[in-house]
Scaffold this active site. Structure first.
Site, short mmCIF file in Angstrom:
data_model
loop_
_atom_site.label_atom_id
_atom_site.label_comp_id
_atom_site.label_asym_id
_atom_site.label_seq_id
_atom_site.Cartn_x
_atom_site.Cartn_y
_atom_site.Cartn_z
N LYS A 133 -0.79 -9.13 3.82
CA LYS A 133 0.06 -8.50 4.83
C LYS A 133 0.67 -9.55 5.75
CE LYS A 133 -1.86 -3.89 4.76
NZ LYS A 133 -2.19 -2.69 5.54
N LYS A 214 1.44 -2.24 -7.17
CA LYS A 214 1.15 -0.83 -6.98
C LYS A 214 2.34 -0.14 -6.31
CE LYS A 214 -1.18 -0.83 -2.45
NZ LYS A 214 -2.41 -0.40 -1.74
N LYS A 217 5.32 2.81 -0.33
CA LYS A 217 6.45 3.29 0.45
C LYS A 217 7.27 2.13 1.02
CE LYS A 217 7.44 6.89 2.05
NZ LYS A 217 6.76 7.77 2.99
#
Length: 348
Positions: A133, A214, A217
């Site tokens: 992240k 994966k 959104k």
């Protein structure tokens, strides 16, 4: 299933009846708006089953976790409502579980501070999500991004949860919660149960445009992700454009043929069929035609859910009340646990 008031009393005691110890399940979802296909198959579908099987189930809209990547306040508020509408439409029943918004129960953050003071920084720095992240944000990373796994541990332990549904990408975070619970127990005496994982049996759903990643959104490629509120035309377009390979036969070989194998996994998951049965149905189809078979199965699966989402989104006051009522019940559970923690650590 216990009545709501009986459920609260049973949760406080941690038992149902005199001799039967009650499992307590906790899980949460970040409010990113309407969930996508992977969220539904990997988590929400399992949540619906668990609320039918277990007497003590708590589900939270994790708005504090979503703040590791802050959004405009109006967007966050709407995302919270949209996520709530979606999971209610999928079958989550507030009469069978506690559904609440994380930030409405301040004990989550307060316990996270205590647990954070018992957690060493190198352990957090080793977690892969921190590295991923931080790289995706193209920054040095924030304190919140580094420490949100400790908040996850607090979410779980605050209710003395015994089982936690997790995807494979969250197993390390649950292991951190287990270690924190054991460390606390060693220091202050046996208090927290060590929660166990409930692993999803559904294969991880991959991006339709990049089957090595994966479904997400946040994927910049809009055709990569199918949401459960997509129109039939949108679903058909996304599956038509799904990346496969140059072999026309439909097979299930995740390592060698990740794209078509992802389609097979989706088809099996939305129909409830086995991989073997799905492949039998696809005999004689090339991948182009098979994409449309999978698209139709997804459309049929989500048609009633999509309709219910629209209806629920029209009644914001109902959605707000569901979350507020759930938070009041969650506070009834959290308060005595947290007060005992305060006593154990010396705050009172």
């Amino acid at each position: 299933m216990a009545t709501p008031s009986g459920l609260i009393r049973a949760l406080h005691r941690g038992t149902l009846g005199q001799n039967m110890v009650m499992d307590r399940i906790f899980s949460g979802i970040q409010p990113t708006g309407t969930p996508h296909l992977g969220n539904y198959l990997g988590a929400i579908q399992n949540w619906v089953n668990l609320q039918e099987e277990c007497s003590s189930v708590l589900y939270s809209i994790m708005d504090m976790h979503s703040f590791t990547m802050p959004k405009e306040p109006a967007v966050l508020r709407q995302n919270i409502l949209d996520t709530t509408a979606a999971i209610l439409a999928c079958g989550i029943d507030p009469n069978k579980c506690l559904l609440f918004r994380q930030s409405l129960v301040p004990e989550h953050a307060e316990l996270a501070w205590i647990l954070g003071c018992l957690t060493n920084v190198p352990r957090l720095l080793r977690l892969p999500q921190w590295k991923m992240k931080r790289a995706s944000q193209n920054s040095e990373g924030t304190v919140g991004l580094l420490t949100y796994p400790v908040l996850q541990a607090a979410d779980i332990l605050l209710y003395k949860s015994t089982r936690v549904p997790v995807g494979e990408d969250q197993v390390l975070h649950l292991e951190l919660a287990q270690d924190i619970a054991q460390h606390f127990n060693k220091k202050y005496g046996e208090f927290f149960p060590v929660p166990k994982a409930i692993l999803s049996t559904t294969k991880r759903i991959k991006s339709l445009r990049d089957p090595s990643a994966k479904m997400s959104k946040s994927d910049p490629q809009k055709l990569a992700t199918v949401t459960i509120a997509d129109s039939p035309d949108e679903i058909v377009l996304k599956f038509r454009k799904a990346v496969t390979d140059f072999t026309s036969e439909v097979t299930y070989e995740p390592a060698a043929r990740p794209g078509v194998s992802n389609l097979v996994s989706i088809h099996a998951a939305v129909t409830g069929l086995s991989i073997k049965d799905v492949l039998h149905q696809a005999t004689g189809l090339d991948t182009a035609h098979y994409k449309m078979v999978v698209a139709e199965a997804v459309i049929q699966k989500f048609a009633p859910i999509r309709s219910e989402i629209k209806k629920l989104q029209e009644d914001k006051s109902h959605l707000i009340k569901v979350l507020e009522d759930g938070a009041e019940k969650a506070k009834e559970l959290a308060a005595p646990v947290y007060q005992e923690i305060r006593r154990l650590v010396g705050f009172q």
